[in-house]
Design a protein around this motif. Structure first.
Motif, mmCIF file in Angstrom:
data_model
loop_
_atom_site.group_PDB
_atom_site.id
_atom_site.type_symbol
_atom_site.label_atom_id
_atom_site.label_comp_id
_atom_site.label_asym_id
_atom_site.label_seq_id
_atom_site.Cartn_x
_atom_site.Cartn_y
_atom_site.Cartn_z
ATOM 1 N N LYS A 73 0.836 -1.203 0.000
ATOM 2 C CA LYS A 73 0.000 0.000 0.000
ATOM 3 C C LYS A 73 0.871 1.254 0.000
ATOM 4 N N SER A 77 2.363 1.640 -3.468
ATOM 5 C CA SER A 77 1.327 2.053 -4.394
ATOM 6 C C SER A 77 1.077 3.565 -4.271
ATOM 7 N N ASN A 78 1.037 4.063 -3.054
ATOM 8 C CA ASN A 78 0.819 5.493 -2.839
ATOM 9 C C ASN A 78 1.994 6.323 -3.359
ATOM 10 N N ARG A 94 1.909 6.422 -7.291
ATOM 11 C CA ARG A 94 0.748 7.101 -7.868
ATOM 12 C C ARG A 94 1.000 8.591 -8.042
ATOM 13 N N LYS A 95 1.929 9.123 -7.267
ATOM 14 C CA LYS A 95 2.188 10.572 -7.256
ATOM 15 C C LYS A 95 2.881 11.039 -8.501
#
Length: 65
Positions: free
Chosen positions: A57, A60-61, A64-65
Motif C-alpha cells: 500500500k 502504491s501510494n 501514484r504521485k
C-alpha cells in the motif's frame, strides 16, 4: 493508514500477548486480555502478511504521485 504493524487478538482485540522469552514455531502464545491461544508460527505468518500488505500500500501510494 497505520504507521506500524500491530497484531491484535481475533477474540478480544487486545494487542498484549504472553509468550516465552525465545519463542519457537510450535510454542503457544496466549492473549493477555482473554487467554485465547495461537501457535507462534501462525502469529508470525499473520504479521508477515500484514507487513507485506502495508508495504504494498505504501509503494502504491508513492508511485501514484
Amino acid at each position: 493508514m497505520p504507521d506500524s504493524i500491530k497484531l491484535i487478538c481475533s477474540n478480544c482485540g487486545s494487542d498484549q500477548f504472553s509468550q516465552p522469552e525465545n519463542p519457537q514455531p510450535s510454542d503457544i502464545i496466549a492473549c493477555a486480555g482473554c487467554g485465547n491461544t495461537s501457535r507462534f508460527d501462525d502469529l508470525q505468518a499473520a504479521a508477515i502478511k500484514q507487513a507485506k500488505e502495508f508495504i504494498e500500500k505504501q509503494l502504491s501510494n508513492i508511485f501514484r504521485k
